[in-house]
Design an enzyme around this catalytic site. Structure first.
Site, PDB file in Angstrom:
ATOM      1  N   HIS A  58     -29.054  33.160 -50.872  1.00 43.08           N
ATOM      2  CA  HIS A  58     -29.565  34.116 -51.863  1.00 43.08           C
ATOM      3  C   HIS A  58     -30.471  35.156 -51.214  1.00 43.08           C
ATOM      4  O   HIS A  58     -30.993  34.969 -50.112  1.00 43.08           O
ATOM      5  CB  HIS A  58     -30.325  33.378 -52.971  1.00 43.08           C
ATOM      6  CG  HIS A  58     -31.528  32.636 -52.461  1.00 43.08           C
ATOM      7  ND1 HIS A  58     -32.732  33.266 -52.179  1.00 43.08           N
ATOM      8  CD2 HIS A  58     -31.708  31.332 -52.163  1.00 43.08           C
ATOM      9  CE1 HIS A  58     -33.598  32.385 -51.740  1.00 43.08           C
ATOM     10  NE2 HIS A  58     -33.002  31.189 -51.713  1.00 43.08           N
ATOM     11  N   GLU A  88     -30.669  24.035 -53.814  1.00 41.05           N
ATOM     12  CA  GLU A  88     -31.500  23.796 -52.641  1.00 41.05           C
ATOM     13  C   GLU A  88     -31.959  22.344 -52.629  1.00 41.05           C
ATOM     14  O   GLU A  88     -31.855  21.636 -53.641  1.00 41.05           O
ATOM     15  CB  GLU A  88     -32.713  24.745 -52.679  1.00 41.05           C
ATOM     16  CG  GLU A  88     -33.677  24.619 -51.507  1.00 41.05           C
ATOM     17  CD  GLU A  88     -33.042  24.894 -50.147  1.00 41.05           C
ATOM     18  OE1 GLU A  88     -32.205  24.081 -49.711  1.00 41.05           O
ATOM     19  OE2 GLU A  88     -33.401  25.901 -49.520  1.00 41.05           O
TER      20      GLU A  88
END
Length: 197
Positions: free
Chosen positions: A10, A82
């Site tokens: 990201h 994550e």
């Protein structure tokens, strides 16, 4: 038949800018992060990637990044999130950096987070399931720094540490993997101009 997986981290977020731990908690993309995602999309287009499917972590920062890279409809996958850092979520990275590198895995687990092995297994399994789909030939997936490093660890095994010392997983870096005969191979890394190596 060889398939292609483009795995993108990201764009820069508020917590990245503030040097705070950002696992399962979320923070918005900065303006720089939005520009990074647009740049990544332009690089991938210039390289000739045309995606037939797209996936991303369920975190908003990953979804926002994907939407700026490509207009392909996408599926959110919790297993592309994550690493969970437990009670360290949202805290300053300076705290965890005081812990010796070889003890961080134990530290995060003690803080209620995931082990590196847990992250490796869930990320690899999710991406393997995606790439095994018959109509998936060129796939875009947006995830996170540690999750991508764990995937690289599963692919490169004992050579992963040396590779990751030379190739950082920067915001909007693009890890190009091929998939054939039920195996992933790391082909190359692409970077947006400001983080080119």
């Amino acid at each position: 038949m060889k398939k292609i997986l483009v795995l993108v981290r990201h764009g820069e977020t508020l917590f990245n800018m503030e040097n705070r731990v950002q696992g399962w908690c979320d923070s918005p993309l900065t303006e720089k992060g939005r520009q990074q995602a647009v740049s990544a999309g332009k690089i991938l287009k210039a390289q000739g990637y045309v995606f037939d499917h797209a996936y991303c972590s369920s975190a908003e920062r990953a979804c926002d990044t994907l939407e700026l890279i490509s207009s392909v409809p996408y599926v959110r996958c919790k297993d592309l999130r994550e690493r969970c850092y437990g009670n360290m979520e949202g805290e300053s990275r300076r705290i965890s950096h005081r812990v010796p590198a070889d003890m961080r895995d134990t530290f995060y687990v003690a803080m209620g987070g995931e082990s590196r092995a847990q992250v490796q297994q869930r990320v690899y399994h999710q991406l393997e399931q995606i790439m095994q789909k018959e109509d998936h030939h060129t796939v875009l997936a947006v995830s996170h720094g540690e999750a991508i490093a764990c995937m690289i660890g599963m692919v490169l095994k004992e050579q992963a540490d040396a590779f990751l010392k030379e190739h950082r997983i920067e915001n909007c870096s693009m890890t190009i993997l091929s998939y054939s005969d039920a195996l992933f191979h790391l082909d190359k890394m692409l970077y947006i101009p400001e983080t080119a190596h």
